[in-house]
Design an enzyme around this catalytic site. Sequence first.
Site, PDB file in Angstrom:
ATOM      1  N   PHE A  90       0.859  -1.122  -0.001  1.00 12.06           N
ATOM      2  CA  PHE A  90       0.054   0.081  -0.021  1.00 12.06           C
ATOM      3  C   PHE A  90       0.834   1.250  -0.066  1.00 12.06           C
ATOM      4  O   PHE A  90       0.700   2.109   0.738  1.00 12.06           O
ATOM      5  CB  PHE A  90      -0.972  -0.024   1.241  1.00 12.06           C
ATOM      6  CG  PHE A  90      -2.398   0.897   1.022  1.00 12.06           C
ATOM      7  CD1 PHE A  90      -2.863   0.715  -0.094  1.00 12.06           C
ATOM      8  CD2 PHE A  90      -2.478   1.900   2.053  1.00 12.06           C
ATOM      9  CE1 PHE A  90      -4.080   1.594  -0.338  1.00 12.06           C
ATOM     10  CE2 PHE A  90      -3.584   2.805   1.644  1.00 12.06           C
ATOM     11  CZ  PHE A  90      -4.213   2.668   0.789  1.00 12.06           C
ATOM     12  N   THR A 119       3.964  -4.241  -4.466  1.00 15.20           N
ATOM     13  CA  THR A 119       4.994  -4.129  -3.425  1.00 15.20           C
ATOM     14  C   THR A 119       6.151  -3.754  -4.159  1.00 15.20           C
ATOM     15  O   THR A 119       6.194  -3.397  -5.577  1.00 15.20           O
ATOM     16  CB  THR A 119       5.221  -5.365  -2.608  1.00 15.20           C
ATOM     17  OG1 THR A 119       5.636  -6.487  -3.585  1.00 15.20           O
ATOM     18  CG2 THR A 119       3.898  -5.996  -2.012  1.00 15.20           C
ATOM     19  N   GLU A 124      -0.220  -3.921 -17.188  1.00 16.10           N
ATOM     20  CA  GLU A 124       0.055  -2.876 -18.247  1.00 16.10           C
ATOM     21  C   GLU A 124       0.897  -1.813 -17.533  1.00 16.10           C
ATOM     22  O   GLU A 124       1.856  -1.107 -18.275  1.00 16.10           O
ATOM     23  CB  GLU A 124      -1.244  -2.348 -18.554  1.00 16.10           C
ATOM     24  CG  GLU A 124      -1.387  -1.117 -19.410  1.00 16.10           C
ATOM     25  CD  GLU A 124      -0.868  -1.416 -20.903  1.00 16.10           C
ATOM     26  OE1 GLU A 124      -1.610  -2.370 -21.535  1.00 16.10           O
ATOM     27  OE2 GLU A 124       0.131  -0.956 -21.326  1.00 16.10           O
ATOM     28  N   VAL A 177       5.296  -1.306 -17.944  1.00 15.39           N
ATOM     29  CA  VAL A 177       5.862  -0.436 -18.846  1.00 15.39           C
ATOM     30  C   VAL A 177       5.236   0.875 -19.374  1.00 15.39           C
ATOM     31  O   VAL A 177       4.015   0.834 -19.764  1.00 15.39           O
ATOM     32  CB  VAL A 177       6.210  -1.171 -20.312  1.00 15.39           C
ATOM     33  CG1 VAL A 177       7.002  -0.557 -21.128  1.00 15.39           C
ATOM     34  CG2 VAL A 177       6.784  -2.486 -19.996  1.00 15.39           C
ATOM     35  N   GLU A 213      12.988   5.908  -9.032  1.00 19.93           N
ATOM     36  CA  GLU A 213      13.024   4.707  -8.060  1.00 19.93           C
ATOM     37  C   GLU A 213      13.599   4.789  -6.741  1.00 19.93           C
ATOM     38  O   GLU A 213      14.462   5.746  -6.641  1.00 19.93           O
ATOM     39  CB  GLU A 213      13.592   3.331  -8.583  1.00 19.93           C
ATOM     40  CG  GLU A 213      13.239   2.825  -9.858  1.00 19.93           C
ATOM     41  CD  GLU A 213      11.668   2.298 -10.137  1.00 19.93           C
ATOM     42  OE1 GLU A 213      11.349   1.429  -8.963  1.00 19.93           O
ATOM     43  OE2 GLU A 213      11.002   2.706 -10.684  1.00 19.93           O
ATOM     44  N   ASP A 261      16.240  -0.695 -14.895  1.00 18.84           N
ATOM     45  CA  ASP A 261      15.032  -0.362 -15.076  1.00 18.84           C
ATOM     46  C   ASP A 261      14.633  -0.659 -16.370  1.00 18.84           C
ATOM     47  O   ASP A 261      13.423  -1.334 -16.677  1.00 18.84           O
ATOM     48  CB  ASP A 261      14.505   0.944 -14.379  1.00 18.84           C
ATOM     49  CG  ASP A 261      13.280   1.313 -14.463  1.00 18.84           C
ATOM     50  OD1 ASP A 261      12.311   0.702 -13.729  1.00 18.84           O
ATOM     51  OD2 ASP A 261      12.840   2.032 -15.305  1.00 18.84           O
ATOM     52  N   LYS A 292      12.083  -3.667 -18.459  1.00 19.12           N
ATOM     53  CA  LYS A 292      11.019  -3.325 -19.449  1.00 19.12           C
ATOM     54  C   LYS A 292      11.012  -3.884 -20.697  1.00 19.12           C
ATOM     55  O   LYS A 292      10.189  -4.207 -21.316  1.00 19.12           O
ATOM     56  CB  LYS A 292      10.878  -1.652 -19.410  1.00 19.12           C
ATOM     57  CG  LYS A 292      10.391  -1.138 -18.132  1.00 19.12           C
ATOM     58  CD  LYS A 292      10.533   0.468 -17.992  1.00 19.12           C
ATOM     59  CE  LYS A 292       9.891   0.868 -16.712  1.00 19.12           C
ATOM     60  NZ  LYS A 292      10.471   2.222 -16.440  1.00 19.12           N
ATOM     61  N   GLY A 337       4.776   7.830 -12.482  1.00 17.81           N
ATOM     62  CA  GLY A 337       3.934   8.683 -11.437  1.00 17.81           C
ATOM     63  C   GLY A 337       2.890   7.714 -10.576  1.00 17.81           C
ATOM     64  O   GLY A 337       2.383   6.797 -11.260  1.00 17.81           O
TER      65      GLY A 337
HETATM   66  N1  HSE Z   1      11.607   5.056 -12.052  1.00 19.31           N
HETATM   67  C1  HSE Z   1      10.958   5.016 -13.116  1.00 19.31           C
HETATM   68  C2  HSE Z   1      11.163   5.805 -14.259  1.00 19.31           C
HETATM   69  C3  HSE Z   1       9.242   4.840 -12.828  1.00 19.31           C
HETATM   70  O1  HSE Z   1      11.514   6.849 -14.099  1.00 19.31           O
HETATM   71  O2  HSE Z   1      10.781   5.598 -15.776  1.00 19.31           O
HETATM   72  C4  HSE Z   1       8.578   3.837 -13.723  1.00 19.31           C
HETATM   73  O3  HSE Z   1       9.181   2.610 -13.943  1.00 19.31           O
END
Ligand code: HSE
Length: 350
Positions: free
Chosen positions: A10, A98, A151, A154, A211, A222, A226, A324
């Site tokens: 949460f 989480t 969804e 990405v 992040e 990251d 994706k 966001g």
């Molecule tokens: N930290 C990632 C970004 C958030 O800046 O794109 C979304 O995965």
Amino acid sequence: MHYRLALIGFGGVARALVEILRNKGNELPQKDGLELSVVAVSDLRLGMAEDPDGLDLAALVDLPNEPGALAAFSGGRAEPDNEAVIKRSTADIVVEATFTNPETGEPALSHCRWALESGKHLVTSNKGPVALAAAELTKKAEAKGLAFSYEGTVMSGTPVIRTAEQCLAGCHIAGFRGILNGTANFVLGQVETGMSFDDAIALAQSRGYAEADPTADIGGSDVLMKVLILARALFDQAVEASAVPCQGITGLSEAEVRAAKAEGHRWKLLGQGSVAPDGHVALEVAPIMLPDSDPLASIEGPTNALTLDTDLLGPVTVSGPGAGRIETGFALLADILAIHAQSQPPRYRQ
Ligand code: HSE
């Protein structure tokens, strides 16, 4: 139709989903013929609360972000119990939000397995389990006729996976190329205008794009998750992270970024992938210097964009927010609405 949700985790994204449900809940039954309630929440820091009749959404939105805060609900507890909530709650849909663990996917991966094994639909914005185990989770979901939707992993709520799977069904997608990390794109833009890398990263953190550990954003991991997720969704292929060359923007100097800009070029962190006619998939994450004329060169700030290379339409580009809380909370809602649409007669289907 009434769906009961169990929220596992949460933090900002799950709270944003509840905020959207509180604000738009009255519209949903009339518009889409469904009703949603939150029957359980379990969170490592906040504890857990359950109510088969539905927890109070306004109270959840206003919940103080303090350890054990869910104990304030009737029957709530200061300690979480994710396993019991997933396996034994009356929920129809488990919403897994989480933290992302890119190495093992845990504990989120176990949450995902428990949800499907106990006969509940699964929606998640958590990249770790999807990047590492989408094939296994899809198989589990299909075996029981359940949804497994991701969804938001990405480009947050900007619809790329559903666009590819549904709107472009019938096209062959041979490749993709995109700006898939908002933080890295924002940082590069700020550095171009004179800010230092460190200050730009701190600004991205303060705006909530980055992040918890921004190393994943600027180091490329990251985007790596994706592209693994896209390889699965677009090419139906499971690729090991170790097989993907991955470079972030940490090797670029501020002078290099500014010099490129002055000469009509822009450095962008790109995630790319292609599938050969023999099925061989090649993926890569790397900073690439693009000429200003490249459509991806004009993607600014935390915005993301993905170009899909299709046989029938040529290149199709989807652009929009890539990060966001509300944007990712919306992705979870879109996944939930898709479960509802699947249960409706064809004219209502998404
Ligand atoms: N930290 C990632 C970004 C958030 O800046 O794109 C979304 O995965």
